[in-house]
Design a protein around this motif. Structure first.
Motif, short mmCIF file in Angstrom:
data_model
loop_
_atom_site.label_atom_id
_atom_site.label_comp_id
_atom_site.label_asym_id
_atom_site.label_seq_id
_atom_site.Cartn_x
_atom_site.Cartn_y
_atom_site.Cartn_z
N GLU A 32 81.23 40.97 88.62
CA GLU A 32 82.24 39.95 88.87
C GLU A 32 83.41 40.60 89.58
OE1 GLU A 32 82.24 36.96 85.30
OE2 GLU A 32 82.03 38.99 84.48
N ARG A 33 84.33 39.78 90.06
CA ARG A 33 85.49 40.36 90.73
C ARG A 33 86.28 41.27 89.80
NH1 ARG A 33 84.64 40.21 96.10
NH2 ARG A 33 84.34 38.11 96.89
N ALA A 34 86.25 40.96 88.51
CA ALA A 34 87.04 41.74 87.55
C ALA A 34 86.36 43.04 87.13
CB ALA A 34 87.32 40.90 86.31
N GLY A 35 85.09 43.21 87.46
CA GLY A 35 84.38 44.41 87.06
C GLY A 35 82.90 44.16 86.87
N MET A 36 82.25 45.04 86.13
CA MET A 36 80.81 44.92 85.91
C MET A 36 80.45 45.34 84.50
SD MET A 36 79.39 48.26 88.03
CE MET A 36 80.65 48.26 89.32
N HIS A 37 79.32 44.86 84.02
CA HIS A 37 78.80 45.32 82.73
C HIS A 37 77.29 45.16 82.70
CE1 HIS A 37 79.37 40.96 81.90
NE2 HIS A 37 78.34 41.11 81.10
N ASP A 38 76.66 45.91 81.80
CA ASP A 38 75.20 45.91 81.67
C ASP A 38 74.73 44.79 80.74
OD1 ASP A 38 74.83 48.37 83.21
OD2 ASP A 38 75.73 49.38 81.50
N ALA A 39 73.61 44.19 81.10
CA ALA A 39 73.02 43.14 80.27
C ALA A 39 71.52 43.14 80.54
CB ALA A 39 73.64 41.78 80.62
N ALA A 40 70.84 42.10 80.10
CA ALA A 40 69.42 41.91 80.36
C ALA A 40 69.20 40.50 80.88
CB ALA A 40 68.60 42.14 79.09
N VAL A 41 68.12 40.30 81.60
CA VAL A 41 67.84 38.98 82.16
C VAL A 41 67.76 37.93 81.04
CG1 VAL A 41 66.14 37.60 83.43
CG2 VAL A 41 66.69 39.91 84.20
N ARG A 42 67.22 38.30 79.88
CA ARG A 42 67.08 37.32 78.80
C ARG A 42 68.43 36.88 78.22
NH1 ARG A 42 64.26 41.72 75.29
NH2 ARG A 42 62.40 40.59 75.99
N ASP A 43 69.54 37.56 78.65
CA ASP A 43 70.87 37.17 78.20
C ASP A 43 71.49 36.06 79.05
OD1 ASP A 43 70.78 39.26 76.32
OD2 ASP A 43 71.67 40.68 77.75
N LEU A 44 70.78 35.56 80.06
CA LEU A 44 71.37 34.65 81.03
C LEU A 44 72.02 33.42 80.42
CD1 LEU A 44 69.11 34.50 84.21
CD2 LEU A 44 71.59 34.82 84.12
N ALA A 45 71.39 32.85 79.39
CA ALA A 45 71.93 31.62 78.80
C ALA A 45 73.34 31.83 78.26
CB ALA A 45 71.01 31.11 77.69
N ALA A 46 73.64 33.05 77.82
CA ALA A 46 74.98 33.35 77.30
C ALA A 46 75.95 33.75 78.40
CB ALA A 46 74.90 34.47 76.27
N LEU A 47 75.43 34.08 79.58
CA LEU A 47 76.28 34.56 80.66
C LEU A 47 76.69 33.45 81.63
CD1 LEU A 47 74.28 37.83 81.40
CD2 LEU A 47 76.58 37.69 80.39
N LEU A 48 75.91 32.36 81.64
CA LEU A 48 76.23 31.23 82.50
C LEU A 48 76.88 30.13 81.67
CD1 LEU A 48 72.99 31.17 84.70
CD2 LEU A 48 75.18 32.29 85.18
N ARG A 49 77.24 29.02 82.32
CA ARG A 49 77.95 27.93 81.65
C ARG A 49 77.13 26.65 81.69
NH1 ARG A 49 82.87 29.63 85.02
NH2 ARG A 49 82.43 27.78 86.28
N ALA A 50 77.29 25.83 80.68
CA ALA A 50 76.68 24.50 80.70
C ALA A 50 77.14 23.78 81.96
CB ALA A 50 77.06 23.71 79.46
N GLY A 51 76.21 23.14 82.64
CA GLY A 51 76.52 22.46 83.89
C GLY A 51 76.16 23.26 85.12
N ASP A 52 75.93 24.57 84.95
CA ASP A 52 75.47 25.38 86.08
C ASP A 52 74.02 25.01 86.41
OD1 ASP A 52 77.87 26.70 86.14
OD2 ASP A 52 77.14 28.51 85.12
N CYS A 53 73.61 25.34 87.63
CA CYS A 53 72.23 25.06 88.06
C CYS A 53 71.68 26.25 88.82
CB CYS A 53 72.20 23.81 88.94
SG CYS A 53 70.53 23.30 89.44
#
Length: 344
Positions: A32-53
């Motif tokens: 992101e513009r503010a920086g970066m962090h490590d995650a996993a693909v299976r974490d996507l639901a927690a990283l995106l927002r309701a209403g995203d597509c």
């Protein structure tokens, strides 16, 4: 821009030769513009927002690599782009042994006549007979793994499944939209439960995606055209997502390039059907997407230029340096990144 700006050193051991198993266990670097962090693909639901597509490419990879004979001369062909019901444009190995009007025998009764040699050394191949070309390719072709994998191991039966996404339904690609390889039915269910939708479009990825940028300046590079389609229902849905405050997140550079090709100046996504040769470099103004999920790309490639345009060259240089140091796996079968620029 000078192409050398997009160069970096990648240790050979960082190139993935097989996908993660299960697919959604792959690592994912969130930038992101503010920086970066490590995650996993299976974490996507927690990283995106309701209403995203999320927007996926539903193209299906065909067995587009062929080996044949013109007389006694060995000829290799990698299909690139369909030009008619029985005609494909193809990059040819050992092209000096092939001339317009000559016949190549690919085995299994599959023959094609070469013509219309292009400046890039490609030929048009007209396949003989009445059977659908798709059936002919199933008989004589093999899965077109990228050269950085194929140079290290042979294509095998696993690749027939590993190199297709769960959305693959429209035959015509000669390379997979690899960001979507990370997705599984379970992950899609988790995303839907979190209010995150998905849509599909079609872009038939051509073999030109593997070609290096040989020019010294980006202005001198010519992209190969690829055919794509966004239907009216999908365009309307994506426009509605953004109008309601949601984000359109392209899954793969192929989805992003087609969305941007279909956009008006005001950011409205229009229905689209035809060729696109859009080339995105730093300075480009993004109009239709708010984020991107993509794998890690080759040095000096048009795709690294694209992600640098989205996030900024310095940010992506830092992200790739982190990914290399942290042991992320690169390229088609490698790990993913989630790129989220701030939206104005």
């Amino acid at each position: 821009m000078n192409v050398n700006l997009f160069d970096f050193e990648l240790p050979a051991e960082r190139i993935a030769l097989r996908p993660a198993s299960p697919r959604d266990s792959a690592r994912m670097l969130v930038v992101e513009r503010a920086g970066m962090h490590d995650a996993a693909v299976r974490d996507l639901a927690a990283l995106l927002r309701a209403g995203d597509c999320l927007v996926f490419n539903d193209t299906r990879v065909i067995p587009a690599q062929l080996e044949g004979l013109r007389g006694s001369a060995k000829i290799g062909a990698t299909l690139h782009k369909r030009e008619g019901p029985r005609r494909w444009r193809a990059f040819i190995r050992n092209a000096r042994k092939l001339r317009d009007g000559e016949t190549v025998e690919f085995g299994g009764g599959v023959i094609a006549i070469a013509s219309a040699r292009g400046e890039d050394g490609s030929f048009a191949l007209d396949f003989a007979g009445d059977e659908p070309v798709e059936l002919l390719l199933e008989r004589c072709g093999r899965m077109p793994l990228p050269p950085y994998i194929a140079s290290k191991r042979s294509t095998d039966a696993r690749d027939a499944e590993d190199y297709q996404t769960m959305f693959a339904s429209e035959p015509g690609a000669v390379a997979a939209p690899t960001a979507a390889l990370h997705f599984t039915p379970d992950l899609i269910s988790a995303l839907e439960s979190a209010g995150i939708g998905h849509a599909t479009l079609t872009l038939h990825v051509g073999a030109g995606t593997f070609l290096p940028v040989k020019a010294e300046d980006t202005d001198a590079h010519r992209m190969h055209a690829e055919w794509g389609r966004i239907d009216s229902a999908t365009a309307e849905r994506l426009n509605a997502v953004r109008a309601s405050g949601g984000r359109v997140i392209a899954v793969g550079t192929t989805s992003l390039r087609l969305i941007e090709s279909a956009c008006d100046e005001d950011g409205t996504i229009q229905p689209f059907e035809g060729d696109t040769a859009i080339f995105i470099t730093p300075g480009y103004r993004f109009r239709g997407v708010d984020g991107l999920i993509t794998n890690f790309h080759l040095p000096r490639s048009t795709l690294f230029m694209l992600v640098s345009a989205l996030m900024g060259l310095e940010a992506m240089q830092a992200a790739y340096a982190h990914a290399i140091a942290a042991g992320y796996r690169f390229y088609s079968y490698g790990d993913a990144s989630l790129l989220l620029p701030s939206r104005s």
